[in-house]
Design an enzyme around this catalytic site. Structure first.
Site, PDB file in Angstrom:
ATOM      1  N   ASP A 201      52.658  94.786  79.303  1.00 23.31           N
ATOM      2  CA  ASP A 201      52.588  94.278  77.940  1.00 23.31           C
ATOM      3  C   ASP A 201      54.012  94.316  77.391  1.00 23.31           C
ATOM      4  O   ASP A 201      54.519  95.366  77.021  1.00 23.31           O
ATOM      5  CB  ASP A 201      51.647  95.168  77.121  1.00 23.31           C
ATOM      6  CG  ASP A 201      51.683  94.820  75.642  1.00 23.31           C
ATOM      7  OD1 ASP A 201      52.461  93.925  75.242  1.00 23.31           O
ATOM      8  OD2 ASP A 201      50.935  95.452  74.869  1.00 23.31           O
TER       9      ASP A 201
ATOM     10  N   LYS B 260      57.155  87.691  67.827  1.00 22.99           N
ATOM     11  CA  LYS B 260      57.911  88.947  67.775  1.00 22.99           C
ATOM     12  C   LYS B 260      59.303  88.780  68.386  1.00 22.99           C
ATOM     13  O   LYS B 260      60.029  89.761  68.532  1.00 22.99           O
ATOM     14  CB  LYS B 260      57.152  90.039  68.528  1.00 22.99           C
ATOM     15  CG  LYS B 260      55.856  90.483  67.845  1.00 22.99           C
ATOM     16  CD  LYS B 260      55.204  91.615  68.632  1.00 22.99           C
ATOM     17  CE  LYS B 260      53.744  91.761  68.322  1.00 22.99           C
ATOM     18  NZ  LYS B 260      53.478  92.515  67.091  1.00 22.99           N
TER      19      LYS B 260
ATOM     20  N   CYS C 234      47.758  99.879  65.244  1.00 23.81           N
ATOM     21  CA  CYS C 234      46.886  99.445  66.343  1.00 23.81           C
ATOM     22  C   CYS C 234      47.021 100.365  67.557  1.00 23.81           C
ATOM     23  O   CYS C 234      46.932  99.902  68.705  1.00 23.81           O
ATOM     24  CB  CYS C 234      47.172  98.001  66.753  1.00 23.81           C
ATOM     25  SG  CYS C 234      46.835  96.851  65.427  1.00 23.81           S
TER      26      CYS C 234
ATOM     27  N   GLN D 254      56.703  94.108  72.792  1.00 16.70           N
ATOM     28  CA  GLN D 254      57.826  94.710  72.079  1.00 16.70           C
ATOM     29  C   GLN D 254      59.130  94.589  72.851  1.00 16.70           C
ATOM     30  O   GLN D 254      60.185  94.951  72.333  1.00 16.70           O
ATOM     31  CB  GLN D 254      57.544  96.197  71.801  1.00 16.70           C
ATOM     32  CG  GLN D 254      56.471  96.429  70.762  1.00 16.70           C
ATOM     33  CD  GLN D 254      56.822  95.805  69.416  1.00 16.70           C
ATOM     34  OE1 GLN D 254      57.987  95.604  69.079  1.00 16.70           O
ATOM     35  NE2 GLN D 254      55.802  95.475  68.648  1.00 16.70           N
TER      36      GLN D 254
ATOM     37  N   HIS E  37      48.876  99.679  72.683  1.00 18.24           N
ATOM     38  CA  HIS E  37      48.396  98.910  71.539  1.00 18.24           C
ATOM     39  C   HIS E  37      46.927  98.535  71.816  1.00 18.24           C
ATOM     40  O   HIS E  37      46.553  98.327  72.963  1.00 18.24           O
ATOM     41  CB  HIS E  37      49.267  97.655  71.437  1.00 18.24           C
ATOM     42  CG  HIS E  37      49.054  96.837  70.205  1.00 18.24           C
ATOM     43  ND1 HIS E  37      48.034  95.929  70.089  1.00 18.24           N
ATOM     44  CD2 HIS E  37      49.753  96.763  69.048  1.00 18.24           C
ATOM     45  CE1 HIS E  37      48.114  95.330  68.912  1.00 18.24           C
ATOM     46  NE2 HIS E  37      49.146  95.823  68.250  1.00 18.24           N
TER      47      HIS E  37
HETATM   48  C1  LIG Z   1      52.926  96.658  72.299  1.00 19.20           C
HETATM   49  C2  LIG Z   1      52.146  95.526  71.707  1.00 19.20           C
HETATM   50  N1  LIG Z   1      51.221  94.882  72.447  1.00 19.20           N
HETATM   51  C3  LIG Z   1      50.506  93.849  71.977  1.00 19.20           C
HETATM   52  C4  LIG Z   1      50.678  93.397  70.692  1.00 19.20           C
HETATM   53  C5  LIG Z   1      49.832  92.256  70.215  1.00 19.20           C
HETATM   54  O1  LIG Z   1      50.596  91.128  69.902  1.00 19.20           O
HETATM   55  P1  LIG Z   1      49.896  89.874  69.175  1.00 19.20           P
HETATM   56  O2  LIG Z   1      49.278  90.406  67.924  1.00 19.20           O
HETATM   57  O3  LIG Z   1      51.001  88.940  68.900  1.00 19.20           O
HETATM   58  O4  LIG Z   1      48.872  89.356  70.114  1.00 19.20           O
HETATM   59  C6  LIG Z   1      51.632  94.034  69.874  1.00 19.20           C
HETATM   60  C7  LIG Z   1      51.893  93.608  68.494  1.00 19.20           C
HETATM   61  O5  LIG Z   1      51.124  93.711  67.575  1.00 19.20           O
HETATM   62  C8  LIG Z   1      52.366  95.115  70.394  1.00 19.20           C
HETATM   63  O6  LIG Z   1      53.274  95.754  69.644  1.00 19.20           O
END
Ligand SMILES: Cc1ncc(COP(=O)(O)O)c(C=O)c1O
Ligand SMILES: Cc1ncc(COP(=O)(O)O)c(C=O)c1O
Lengths: 405, 142, 405, 142
Positions: free
Chosen positions: A195, A221, A361, A198, A118
């Protein structure tokens, strides 16, 4: 499982019109248990955290620290001080980049990410590597569509300082072998950031067993409130981190030109803490544990497998990621040949089926796949088979409506 | 405890101390110095005196007063053990160290006020350093 | 005024025991209007902001952007894009330090703050000045206890890049002449940041009239939710700011080694936005405007004046800050000779009077005053004269209890 | 609009264009090129042709199709005015530019989907640049 949680999710009753919410990888709906924990904080009287000498403030502090302990326990962190509240997974990863990596990286050092990451686990490394003259390397996907850790020569090489990988891909649903990577990295003194954005809702997280250095995710999430996330940082790394955001609550003594800091975790939480957010976050952990993360994971995986089967029966549908069953977390990405993913999602949206479309993203992954985006369905505790039927019906309708041939 | 705050024991008179250690909490502006004097007796090294001076809030002063009172006349080994147990007990909670006096138990009240913990700990930590200069300084909440 | 809002604040009924909440400068209580705007977001079905193609997501985006426009209007910002949502005032100020000042400051340049500043408007400048070889200068207090802007020679000198000052002091209740400073700075091309954390609830903010470059505050001090704040950045400064936190939602195209960004404000809001927080923030602005910020300010100023009169009748009480009436915002700081401020606050707390004591994140000011801290009473819409009686009774009790003579 | 998406007009044939401009939206992977040819007539410069090619979502393609259709045969001055008004109208809302065709009005539907705005604008912005290379490129929401 949906029947079991029906009463917990007010959106199922309050949404105007039928709603098949299949954008859970973007954000999940909230159960009453969380909404109430949350609004109770605001109704019962608020007080500042860490700063008051009256009973209400002492309680606010106790609640906030209890939430920290609860989340430490949720992820198997040995010490509550290793849990830092942040705004989001994105914020957590930036904190590691700016407070830890900025200090650790030397010119020529390497940071590795996978092709799947991401933007929130890609851009902070791109930025800090440029700044420090370090090199950002990518673990490419292999034949089977998964990151090929073995082919990434020098992944565990002497110049590698950090490996930053997602536990679950938000596009392909791939589950990365984080445990194995962390084990090999550990043996060579390389830091590992996971990370877990998910993973938090539907996979068991155990930083003790994982033995990783950093782990990040957001509450929103995993059925929790928006605006709060956390960073787990193992004690030895915590000791290597410099303050990043500075201000009230994290300073011990303000000097003329230099200041000294209070210990972690407060050192990394400048400004008034989001106490209600933390309490809601902990309530989400309670909710997940009450159902059982194992059962939840099995539920969304089964739905994803079923969606894959049903979608693959529609002609011109191409599905990305692992094709064997039981191999993916509750996320399915696909395209309909000849249709732009945005158009599919929009037609579906008008039918009450909420899908996400675009690059999610993950532009580096999209470039690799040679596409501009995908349509994505992602599942949660309140979804069931009827949602998958609605999904497939919507995809069929989009084809009829938009394909001229 | 209030009594110790209003009428602190063992205040001042650090001139005779052999070892002096300082504790500071910039968060509250508390500053305390403790001084001990050791006498060699048949049963080993014994604290002949434990005194303090400085300024601080009632919790800080009461704690210093109670601590110096409690340690005075103990053997060094017992004193080290008691300061360790007390600091652990403040921080982590759990059962009180066995056999402590009501005055020491009263100190536990500050656990309801995490903001005051560091005030209560200040004298104990300084004493602990004075007694056992090699001990690791425990980190405290801010 | 209390009677008028009695029904709005559930804490007045739900708090266990009598509660005189006088720690409003730390955080305020929340009215039902805010709590409900907030929980409605969660009950009615959540969706990601800026990323969805289905109606629910379009609505989430619209709500989020409507909240931004509402807050832009609340502070008189000409363009909604000039409002960036952050986590807090602290976060906002750090954003300016890292995204703007880091790029603008050259060795030898100067940043000015006052002696009164909160750590959150002091430490970011201390840090960035050290990093850039710039000089942090302090506008000292004059005879009358107020920052003496005229005595700060070179304040508007050629080397000054930025003046960062609070609109209202969180310790002394002093209202700084921000308008005048901004005017003089403007004429010399010097940027001005206003820390409006203490002003947002009870003073009219009008960045158009102020003509400042940056302005920061938090929602939680103006009857809004915790975990969200904002930064106003005037368009020309916005154009000078580099991305700071990087990740999802703020990138346009991710390149191999460099990336391009979407325009402001999204450029500075990496990660999933706190949509519910923004909606609650806007609801707080609605609440304030419904009562009238002018009326609110008059109410808390009158209470502060009264508190000052009553406290000064207690022997051994020393009050800090302006002594004329009508000169201070709703904040009174004092000490009782011979008593540590923590002890006064604790005794008061046990009587149900919630006061703050300590350095109030203003160690530079405490050093100047030669004290370790003060006791602080700060007022809000739900306070009235009976709270002041309780305050004075509690101070008297603390004296009786703790002073041996 | 759907009809324009499924059966776009003026697609391809940019070889004859005098001025070609490109529009990209990395967010969606949309990429469009527009080309115009100008003829000098009694009433001034007139757009002899306006065509496009590229890939994009239905909104992007339909918008390009509608835009090229609308501009073709207009004077350059009218065309400049119309593209300006349309881009303003997409962004800011308010009353529709006066006298526009139903096809142009249909484009306003995307205002309900801010995420699609940039798709709809892409062709208009490229056309606007082609028509008036000095115009400032408006910034668009991400
Ligand atoms: C794999 C992953 N990493 C990071 C993020 C970023 O999360 P957030 O937007 O809550 O900071 C997301 C979600 O958008 C994600 O799916
Ligand atoms: C004047 C002033 N500035 C900044 C802050 C910081 O606000 P926050 O903690 O919400 O970031 C505060 C409040 O603590 C304040 O009073």
């Amino acid at each position: 499982m949906r029947r079991q949680v029906q009463e917990d999710f007010p959106f199922l009753r309050e949404a105007a019109g039928p709603l098949r919410y299949l954008d859970n990888a973007a954000t999940t709906q909230k159960p009453l248990q969380v909404i109430e924990a949350f609004s109770r904080c605001y109704r019962a009287a608020c007080a500042p955290v860490h700063r008051g000498l009256y009973p209400l403030a002492a309680r606010a502090t106790a609640d906030y620290e209890a939430a920290r302990r609860r989340l430490a326990q949720f992820i198997g962190a040995p010490r509550a001080e290793e849990v830092i509240f942040t705004r989001s997974a994105t914020d957590s990863i930036n904190l590691v980049a700016c407070a830890w990596a900025r200090r650790q990286l030397r010119p020529g050092d390497r940071v590795w990410v996978t092709r799947l990451e991401h933007h929130s686990n890609f851009l902070p490394w791109q930025k800090i590597c440029r700044e420090r003259g370090a090199e950002l390397r990518i673990i490419e996907l292999g034949r089977d569509g998964r990151p090929d850790f073995d082919a990434a020569s020098e992944l565990y090489g002497a110049r590698t300082r950090l490996i930053a990988i997602s536990q679950v891909s938000n596009v392909l649903g791939i589950v990365n072998p984080v445990q194995q990577v962390a084990g090999r990295a550990r043996a060579r003194g390389i830091a590992v950031l996971v990370d877990a954005a998910q993973a938090a809702a539907h996979e068991r997280i155990d930083v003790g067993a994982l033995d990783c250095d950093f782990l990040a995710f957001s509450a929103h999430k995993m059925y929790g409130p928006s605006g709060i996330g956390l960073l787990y940082a193992a004690a030895p790394r915590l000791a290597e981190m410099e303050p990043f955001i500075v201000g009230g609550g994290m300073v011990d003594e303000v000097g003329e030109s230099e200041s000294t800091w209070v210990p972690a975790p407060a050192r990394f939480e400048a400004g008034s803490p989001d106490a209600a957010g933390a309490v809601g976050f902990a309530a989400a952990a309670d909710y997940l544990d009450a159902i059982g993360v194992g059962a939840l994971g099995a539920h969304v995986r089964a739905l994803a497998d079923r969606a894959m089967r049903c979608l693959s029966e529609i002609s011109e549908v191409e599905i990305y990621g692992p094709s064997q069953e039981g191999q993916r977390a509750g996320i399915v990405s696909f395209n309909v040949k000849g249709l732009h993913p945005h158009d599919v999602a929009q037609v579906a949206g008008e039918e009450g089926v909420a899908l996400r479309a675009g690059h999610h993203c993950c532009q580096p992954l999209m470039k690799h796949l040679g596409i501009s985006g995908t349509v994505r369905a992602s599942f949660a505790v309140y979804n069931d088979e009827s949602d998958i039927e609605a999904l497939c019906a919507a995809v069929r309708r989009a084809r009829r409506l938009l394909l001229s041939e | 405890m209030l009594d110790h705050a209003r009428h602190p024991r063992n205040r001042g008179g650090l001139e005779l101390a052999e070892i002096v250690r300082r504790g500071r909490n910039p968060q509250c502006g508390d500053e305390i110095e403790v001084g001990i004097a050791v006498a060699r007796q048949a049963r080993g090294e014994v604290l002949a005196s434990a005194r303090f001076r400085g300024r601080g809030c009632a919790v800080c002063i009461a704690s210093a007063s109670i601590a110096t009172d409690a340690l005075c006349a103990m053997t060094r080994a017992d004193a080290v053990r008691l300061t360790r147990e007390m600091t652990r007990w403040f921080g982590a909670g759990g059962a009180a160290p066995s056999g402590i006096s009501p005055a020491l138990q009263a100190l536990a009240l500050v656990r309801d006020y995490p903001a005051r913990l560091r005030c209560a700990l200040l004298a104990w930590q300084a004493l602990s350093e004075a007694l056992d200069p090699d001990a690791v300084k425990p980190s405290t909440p801010g």
